[in-house]
Structure formats: structure tokens, C-alpha cells
Write an enzyme that holds these catalytic residues in place. Structure first.
Site, short mmCIF file in Angstrom:
data_model
loop_
_atom_site.label_atom_id
_atom_site.label_comp_id
_atom_site.label_asym_id
_atom_site.label_seq_id
_atom_site.Cartn_x
_atom_site.Cartn_y
_atom_site.Cartn_z
N LYS A 171 2.52 -39.49 20.01
CA LYS A 171 2.79 -38.05 20.08
C LYS A 171 2.16 -37.48 21.35
O LYS A 171 0.99 -37.76 21.66
CB LYS A 171 2.23 -37.33 18.86
N GLY A 188 0.82 -1.21 0.00
CA GLY A 188 0.00 0.00 0.00
C GLY A 188 0.85 1.25 0.00
O GLY A 188 0.56 2.23 -0.72
N ARG A 194 4.62 -25.13 23.16
CA ARG A 194 4.90 -26.57 23.07
C ARG A 194 5.15 -27.16 24.47
O ARG A 194 4.72 -28.28 24.76
CB ARG A 194 6.12 -26.81 22.17
N LYS A 238 0.62 -42.99 17.49
CA LYS A 238 2.06 -43.18 17.37
C LYS A 238 2.80 -42.77 18.64
O LYS A 238 4.02 -42.92 18.74
CB LYS A 238 2.61 -42.37 16.19
N ARG A 287 -6.49 -26.13 22.54
CA ARG A 287 -6.52 -24.71 22.89
C ARG A 287 -6.04 -23.87 21.71
O ARG A 287 -5.15 -24.29 20.96
CB ARG A 287 -5.63 -24.44 24.11
N ALA A 332 6.18 -27.83 13.69
CA ALA A 332 4.71 -27.94 13.73
C ALA A 332 4.24 -29.21 13.02
O ALA A 332 4.82 -29.62 12.01
CB ALA A 332 4.09 -26.72 13.08
N GLU A 333 3.19 -29.80 13.55
CA GLU A 333 2.62 -30.99 12.92
C GLU A 333 1.77 -30.63 11.70
O GLU A 333 1.63 -31.43 10.77
CB GLU A 333 1.77 -31.78 13.93
N ASP A 344 5.03 -9.38 6.89
CA ASP A 344 4.37 -10.46 6.15
C ASP A 344 5.24 -11.11 5.07
O ASP A 344 4.93 -12.20 4.60
CB ASP A 344 3.09 -9.95 5.49
#
Length: 319
Positions: free
Chosen positions: A213, A104, A154, A211, A243, A186-187, A127
């Protein structure tokens, strides 16, 4: 070229102060008078312009935000507003303008250049959504802020054996989620560039549970949105406590990283050189480690290419 000015516009980004500092000190070293414009295009239209010296930018390189402040400006969107801005620049004897901001802000610089104002743009946005450059000022700091946050999430997520859905910034570009997803293990990474299926995601979470986790971290770009709703859905389908966390504007703050400080300094130095050499309507970027510049029209027309390789790596490493 005798007088240049610098402004910051749009959303703030860590490293903007480093860029301001480099513009001012480079300009002064080259024998130029340097003016600061407060509150972006809004301040320009209101004549909030002051002369800067080397002391004006002392002790700011380590600070987040922007000492020049930033603001949106509806008046500048009008032709009359832009003409007023151009007249004010000329009244202050300003020969060149450095604009630090996102797309912008660049469109604003582009329109000013059509009114005879020499402009150079520096990409300042967390970004990382300007396609002509590999990285934007503020992106590296932002992803390190996010990484720190998800590391902490985590810890508690593992303790409670729950799923954490974390929403990060990025409306049309998922780079913050993608980069921090890889770095933070991250999964699942949900970004605007890729379609996702909530039921498939739930199935993956259940498979991970089988498994062994202890937790699941789902990173979600704001362009996709709905972190709270997704967390509720995951818990309903899987039965696993889930959450949501929306990191919000914390991603824009903080002391800039070494990379952002150096990037901002290199880009700002280049911007002043361009103005001195008589070049206008340019933007500065970085490609393959080298500082580059290109026409602002061409830069804004560049289509963003998605980093499929990094996404594939993230997918493989999350299993």
C-alpha cells in the site's frame, strides 16, 4: 390558516435555502401570507420578522447557508423566553411555523407547540443524526464535500507514501465518516458507534505497508476526536510519516447537491400542506424514498439504528 412563518435554527446546512424557497412559494401559491424570521429563535424573540414574497427567494436555491441566518438563543431555553416567542408569533398573526434545523431546533418547536403554536419541523443538519428519517437536508452535500477533500488528500498522501488522518463532523453519529469512508476507499473508519484500538489500527497500517500500500487514509468522526494526537501516535508506533487534517466548517458550506435541493423542496412542500390541513407538532422526513410525517414527540424518541451492513462492507473493501 392565513399566515405562516419560516425560520432556520442551529447549525446551517446546505439546502436550507431550497427549503425556505419552497415554503415561501408553496405558501403563496396556496393563498397564504408568508413571513420570514431572521436568526432563528433569537430573532423570533426579538421580533425580527418580515413579510416574504416570491422575489424574496429568487436566486437562492443554489446557495449554501441560509438567507434567514441562524443563531443560538439562551433566552429561548427559559419558559419566559418561549412564552415571549409565542406571544410575538400571535401578535404578528402567524398561524403556523416551519422550523428548519436539527434535534435542538425540533425540541424548540415541540415546546412552542405546547403553547398553542402550530409547528412543523424539517430536518436540516449535515450530521444525518435524526433517527426517524433516512436522510437530513445537507447531509448529501456535506459527504460530497468531504469526498472531494479526501480525494485530494489521497493524491498527496500517495506521493509521499504517508498516512492521512482526516477528522470530519459527527458528534454522536458517524454517518459522514462512514459514507465517505466507503465512497473514498478509506483504510480505516473510526466512529462513535464502534470501539477502536489504536494499536490494532497501527498493526493494520503496517500490514498494509507490507502488502505494498502506498498510503493509508484514516477517517475519524469528531465524536471520537483527537486526530492530531492519533496521527502522532501512528507515526511513533509505525515509523510511517503521518499527517492530520481537520476539515471543520467547510463541511457546512457550498452549493447544495441536486439530491439536497430536491429533498428540501419536497419536504418543505409537505410542511406547508400539513399546516394547511390543520396538523401541528409534526416533523417531515423521508423513508425508502417517500416523504413522510410523524408526531414530533415520537420522532424525537426514535432510537437510531446503526448501519452495520455498510460498516461491514467498508471493513471488507478496505483490505
Amino acid at each position: 390558516m392565513r399566515t405562516i412563518a419560516v425560520l432556520t435554527s442551529g447549525g446551517d446546512a446546505p439546502g436550507m435555502n431550497a427549503a425556505i424557497r419552497a415554503v415561501v412559494r408553496t405558501g403563496l401559491e396556496k393563498g397564504l401570507k408568508v413571513m420570514g424570521i431572521q436568526r432563528g429563535y433569537n430573532g423570533l424573540i426579538n421580533g425580527e420578522i418580515f413579510e416574504m414574497d416570491t422575489h424574496s427567494v429568487s436566486d437562492i436555491i443554489q446557495r449554501g447557508g441560509t438567507i434567514l441566518r441562524t443563531a443560538r438563543c439562551e433566552e429561548f431555553r427559559t419558559e419566559q423566553g418561549r412564552e415571549k416567542a409565542a406571544k410575538i408569533l400571535k401578535a404578528f398573526g402567524i398561524d403556523g411555523l416551519v422550523v428548519i434545523g436539527g434535534d435542538g431546533s425540533f425540541h424548540g418547536a415541540q415546546l412552542l407547540s405546547k403553547l398553542g403554536i402550530n409547528t412543523v419541523g424539517l430536518p436540516g443538519t449535515i450530521d444525518n443524526d435524526l433517527a426517524y428519517t433516512d436522510y437530513t437536508i445537507g447531509f448529501d452535500t456535506s459527504i460530497n464535500t468531504v469526498l472531494d477533500a479526501i480525494n485530494k488528500l489521497r493524491d498527496t498522501s500517495t506521493s509521499h507514501e504517508r498516512v492521512s488522518v482526516v477528522e470530519v463532523m459527527g458528534r454522536n453519529c458517524g454517518d459522514i465518516a462512514l459514507y465517505t469512508g466507503v465512497a473514498g476507499g478509506a483504510e480505516s473508519i473510526i466512529i462513535p458507534e464502534k470501539e477502536y484500538n489504536a494499536d490494532k489500527l497501527c498493526k493494520q497500517i503496517l500490514q498494509g505497508k507490507l502488502k505494498g500500500k502506498m498510503h493509508n487514509l484514516v477517517l475519524l468522526a469528531e465524536g471520537v476526536g483527537g486526530a492530531n494526537e492519533l496521527a502522532k501516535y501512528i507515526e511513533e508506533v509505525t515509523g510511517i510519516e503521518t499527517r492530520s487534517t481537520i476539515l471543520g466548517h467547510i463541511q457546512r458550506g457550498g452549493s447544495p447537491t441536486c439530491m439536497d435541493r430536491i429533498l428540501a423542496s419536497r419536504m418543505a412542500y409537505k410542511a406547508v400542506e400539513l399546516l394547511i390541513s390543520g396538523k401541528s407538532s409534526r416533523v417531515v422526513g423521508i423513508k425508502n424514498g417517500k416523504i413522510i410525517d410523524m408526531d414530533i414527540d415520537e420522532a424525537l424518541a426514535v432510537e437510531r439504528s446503526f448501519d452495520q451492513e455498510l460498516y461491514d462492507i467498508a471493513t471488507i473493501l478496505s483490505k
